[in-house]
Write a protein that holds these residues in place. Structure first.
Motif, PDB file in Angstrom:
ATOM      1  N   MET A   1       0.688  -1.215  -0.037  1.00  0.00           N
ATOM      2  CA  MET A   1       0.051  -0.240   0.027  1.00  0.00           C
ATOM      3  C   MET A   1       0.990   1.291  -0.035  1.00  0.00           C
ATOM      4  N   THR A   2       0.117   2.214  -0.196  1.00  0.00           N
ATOM      5  CA  THR A   2       0.844   3.596  -0.513  1.00  0.00           C
ATOM      6  C   THR A   2       0.766   4.566   0.594  1.00  0.00           C
ATOM      7  N   PRO A  14       9.228   8.469  12.613  1.00  0.00           N
ATOM      8  CA  PRO A  14       9.067   6.884  13.090  1.00  0.00           C
ATOM      9  C   PRO A  14       7.991   6.422  12.707  1.00  0.00           C
ATOM     10  N   VAL A  15       6.665   6.913  12.389  1.00  0.00           N
ATOM     11  CA  VAL A  15       5.690   6.496  11.778  1.00  0.00           C
ATOM     12  C   VAL A  15       6.162   5.806  10.026  1.00  0.00           C
ATOM     13  N   ALA A  16       6.889   6.661   9.618  1.00  0.00           N
ATOM     14  CA  ALA A  16       7.325   6.314   8.185  1.00  0.00           C
ATOM     15  C   ALA A  16       8.008   4.993   8.401  1.00  0.00           C
ATOM     16  N   GLN A  17       8.877   4.832   9.452  1.00  0.00           N
ATOM     17  CA  GLN A  17       9.845   3.684   9.475  1.00  0.00           C
ATOM     18  C   GLN A  17       8.886   2.527   9.970  1.00  0.00           C
ATOM     19  N   LYS A  18       7.900   2.791  10.562  1.00  0.00           N
ATOM     20  CA  LYS A  18       7.162   1.610  11.039  1.00  0.00           C
ATOM     21  C   LYS A  18       6.451   1.009   9.681  1.00  0.00           C
ATOM     22  N   TRP A  19       5.844   2.215   8.813  1.00  0.00           N
ATOM     23  CA  TRP A  19       5.408   1.532   7.493  1.00  0.00           C
ATOM     24  C   TRP A  19       6.074   1.184   6.628  1.00  0.00           C
ATOM     25  N   LEU A  20       7.419   1.607   6.554  1.00  0.00           N
ATOM     26  CA  LEU A  20       8.512   0.742   5.936  1.00  0.00           C
ATOM     27  C   LEU A  20       8.569  -0.751   6.151  1.00  0.00           C
ATOM     28  N   GLU A  21       8.614  -0.877   7.511  1.00  0.00           N
ATOM     29  CA  GLU A  21       8.918  -2.168   8.112  1.00  0.00           C
ATOM     30  C   GLU A  21       7.785  -3.181   7.824  1.00  0.00           C
ATOM     31  N   GLN A  22       6.504  -2.509   7.526  1.00  0.00           N
ATOM     32  CA  GLN A  22       5.310  -3.390   7.243  1.00  0.00           C
ATOM     33  C   GLN A  22       5.240  -3.673   5.536  1.00  0.00           C
ATOM     34  N   GLY A  23       6.178  -3.023   4.899  1.00  0.00           N
ATOM     35  CA  GLY A  23       6.343  -3.103   3.396  1.00  0.00           C
ATOM     36  C   GLY A  23       5.395  -2.398   2.696  1.00  0.00           C
ATOM     37  N   HIS A  24       5.041  -1.136   3.001  1.00  0.00           N
ATOM     38  CA  HIS A  24       4.448  -0.124   2.274  1.00  0.00           C
ATOM     39  C   HIS A  24       5.497   0.880   1.624  1.00  0.00           C
ATOM     40  N   THR A  25       4.917   1.356   0.774  1.00  0.00           N
ATOM     41  CA  THR A  25       5.752   2.302  -0.002  1.00  0.00           C
ATOM     42  C   THR A  25       5.259   3.773   0.532  1.00  0.00           C
ATOM     43  N   VAL A  26       6.440   4.520   1.022  1.00  0.00           N
ATOM     44  CA  VAL A  26       6.158   5.728   1.911  1.00  0.00           C
ATOM     45  C   VAL A  26       6.747   7.009   1.235  1.00  0.00           C
ATOM     46  N   TYR A  27       6.062   7.878   0.839  1.00  0.00           N
ATOM     47  CA  TYR A  27       6.329   9.213   0.201  1.00  0.00           C
ATOM     48  C   TYR A  27       6.216  10.219   1.474  1.00  0.00           C
ATOM     49  N   ALA A  28       7.223  11.151   1.437  1.00  0.00           N
ATOM     50  CA  ALA A  28       7.277  12.181   2.533  1.00  0.00           C
ATOM     51  C   ALA A  28       7.475  13.547   1.803  1.00  0.00           C
ATOM     52  N   LEU A  29       6.840  14.518   1.964  1.00  0.00           N
ATOM     53  CA  LEU A  29       7.025  15.789   1.512  1.00  0.00           C
ATOM     54  C   LEU A  29       8.053  16.718   2.318  1.00  0.00           C
ATOM     55  N   ASP A 201       3.479   6.417  22.052  1.00  0.00           N
ATOM     56  CA  ASP A 201       2.508   6.104  22.168  1.00  0.00           C
ATOM     57  C   ASP A 201       1.369   6.813  21.097  1.00  0.00           C
ATOM     58  N   ILE A 202       2.073   7.908  20.597  1.00  0.00           N
ATOM     59  CA  ILE A 202       1.614   8.803  19.468  1.00  0.00           C
ATOM     60  C   ILE A 202       1.481   7.893  18.280  1.00  0.00           C
ATOM     61  N   VAL A 203       2.758   7.438  17.861  1.00  0.00           N
ATOM     62  CA  VAL A 203       3.129   6.562  16.816  1.00  0.00           C
ATOM     63  C   VAL A 203       2.161   5.230  16.896  1.00  0.00           C
ATOM     64  N   ASN A 204       1.910   4.663  17.836  1.00  0.00           N
ATOM     65  CA  ASN A 204       1.087   3.507  18.040  1.00  0.00           C
ATOM     66  C   ASN A 204      -0.370   3.804  17.804  1.00  0.00           C
ATOM     67  N   THR A 205      -0.816   4.947  18.238  1.00  0.00           N
ATOM     68  CA  THR A 205      -2.216   5.529  17.883  1.00  0.00           C
ATOM     69  C   THR A 205      -2.318   5.736  16.494  1.00  0.00           C
ATOM     70  N   ILE A 206      -1.468   6.420  15.722  1.00  0.00           N
ATOM     71  CA  ILE A 206      -1.349   6.571  14.414  1.00  0.00           C
ATOM     72  C   ILE A 206      -1.631   5.247  13.591  1.00  0.00           C
ATOM     73  N   LEU A 207      -0.868   4.349  13.967  1.00  0.00           N
ATOM     74  CA  LEU A 207      -0.813   2.927  13.365  1.00  0.00           C
ATOM     75  C   LEU A 207      -2.117   2.406  13.631  1.00  0.00           C
ATOM     76  N   ARG A 208      -2.679   2.369  14.802  1.00  0.00           N
ATOM     77  CA  ARG A 208      -3.931   1.813  15.296  1.00  0.00           C
ATOM     78  C   ARG A 208      -4.955   2.436  14.156  1.00  0.00           C
ATOM     79  N   CYS A 209      -4.956   3.888  13.992  1.00  0.00           N
ATOM     80  CA  CYS A 209      -5.839   4.513  13.173  1.00  0.00           C
ATOM     81  C   CYS A 209      -5.994   4.192  11.842  1.00  0.00           C
ATOM     82  N   ASP A 210      -4.641   3.563  11.261  1.00  0.00           N
ATOM     83  CA  ASP A 210      -4.471   3.457   9.951  1.00  0.00           C
ATOM     84  C   ASP A 210      -5.091   1.824   9.519  1.00  0.00           C
ATOM     85  N   ALA A 211      -5.429   1.228  10.671  1.00  0.00           N
ATOM     86  CA  ALA A 211      -6.063  -0.102  10.618  1.00  0.00           C
ATOM     87  C   ALA A 211      -7.540  -0.006  10.094  1.00  0.00           C
ATOM     88  N   ASP A 212      -8.001  -1.193   9.604  1.00  0.00           N
ATOM     89  CA  ASP A 212      -9.209  -1.182   8.827  1.00  0.00           C
ATOM     90  C   ASP A 212     -10.348  -1.562  10.187  1.00  0.00           C
TER      91      ASP A 212
END
Length: 307
Positions: A1-2, A14-29, A201-212
């Protein structure tokens, strides 16, 4: 996913790094060529652009999730309104119909309570200070853009606003550290409450909000234990072997402190509320890694205590 991150800094990276670890394509402005090169080395796909320059945002990609985590850069010669409101409007106009989900980082400064009241997501937002007013204006713009999109019949992304308490963690804590070590008085009311949240805990909250999962429109992201400024700074001082802090309640008590006034000082001196994280814990299912500063400060100050 992107994934697309607007504001890839202390929280976004750190959110970007977690997403990379999950195999996502991550863009950053980013506005900086140097920063873009650093992102490349980390495996991110940098996009050079400036949220205050809408023409520079045309190359933003479609993304499954957009994290909007822009902070105020005092060195950028732009106003808070330019960054938080005008810049947000530019970004939303460009990407709101090309993403499935937008996670927007706001602030508990949207609350204006000053008497130690408990606040939650249903509490009135009537800020008196400039920062809170601008943050609330940005939130309302964020919500309005989504409503316009729905009325116009466009695809509408799911969206969530995270109201963050004061952020701390490694390398970030360290406001007033030298002042405490030098025994200089701190400006502000010692009995006023602080509301804090560790970056993990902010990073974990963001990742949780990104779940389905079903999401509420707002979450207040704070730890379990609002504490007074005096308790916070005394705990910090003991942890770094510094003298117990002294407080100058008014500028007139310590005129030389005027030069130290900044956004964090104004906030600490004026606001006084206690933030409830019940919806975060019970509704979103977040189990905090650092439920209070008793657990969080040792992590945040480790590098200092090792030197």
């Amino acid at each position: 996913m992107t994934k697309l991150i607007i504001g890839c800094g202390y929280v976004g990276l750190p959110v970007a790094q977690k997403w990379l670890e999950q195999g996502h394509t991550v863009y950053a402005l980013t506005r900086s060529e140097k920063r873009a090169n650093e992102f490349k080395k980390l495996g991110l796909k940098p996009i050079e652009g400036d949220i205050t320059q809408p023409e520079s945002l045309k190359s933003l990609p479609s993304a499954d999730t957009v994290l909007y985590a822009v902070g105020f850069d005092r060195s950028a010669n732009q106003t808070r309104h330019d960054i938080y409101v005008t810049g947000l409007n530019h970004v939303l106009s460009e990407i709101k119909n090309r993403t499935r989900k937008i996670i927007y980082l706001s602030s508990t400064s949207v609350y204006g309570q000053t008497m130690g009241e408990w606040v939650d997501e249903t509490s009135p937002c009537e800020p008196e200070r400039e920062n809170g007013k601008i943050c609330l204006e940005a939130e309302r713009l964020f919500e309005k853009q989504r409503l316009i999109s729905k009325r116009e019949g466009h695809y509408s992304a799911s969206a969530v606003i995270l109201r963050l308490a004061g952020i701390y963690g490694p390398g970030r804590l360290l406001a007033r550290m030298e002042q405490i070590r030098a025994g200089e008085p701190l400006l502000g009311r010692p009995e006023a409450y602080l509301n804090l949240i560790h970056v993990t805990d902010i990073v974990n909250t963001i990742l949780r909000c990104d779940a389905d999962i079903p999401l509420e429109s707002h979450y207040l992201v704070s730890d379990n234990y609002p504490m007074t400024r005096q308790e916070y700074y005394e705990t910090l001082a003991q942890m770094i072997d510094a003298p117990l802090p002294q407080f100058a309640v008014k500028e007139s008590d310590q005129p030389e402190l005027k030069s130290m006034r900044n956004h964090s000082t104004e906030r600490a001196a004026g606001l006084n509320k206690r933030c409830s994280n019940k919806r975060l814990r019970e509704g979103l299912g977040i189990e905090l890694v650092y439920p209070t500063i008793k657990e969080g400060l040792p992590d945040a100050t480790q590098s200092l205590r090792d030197t």
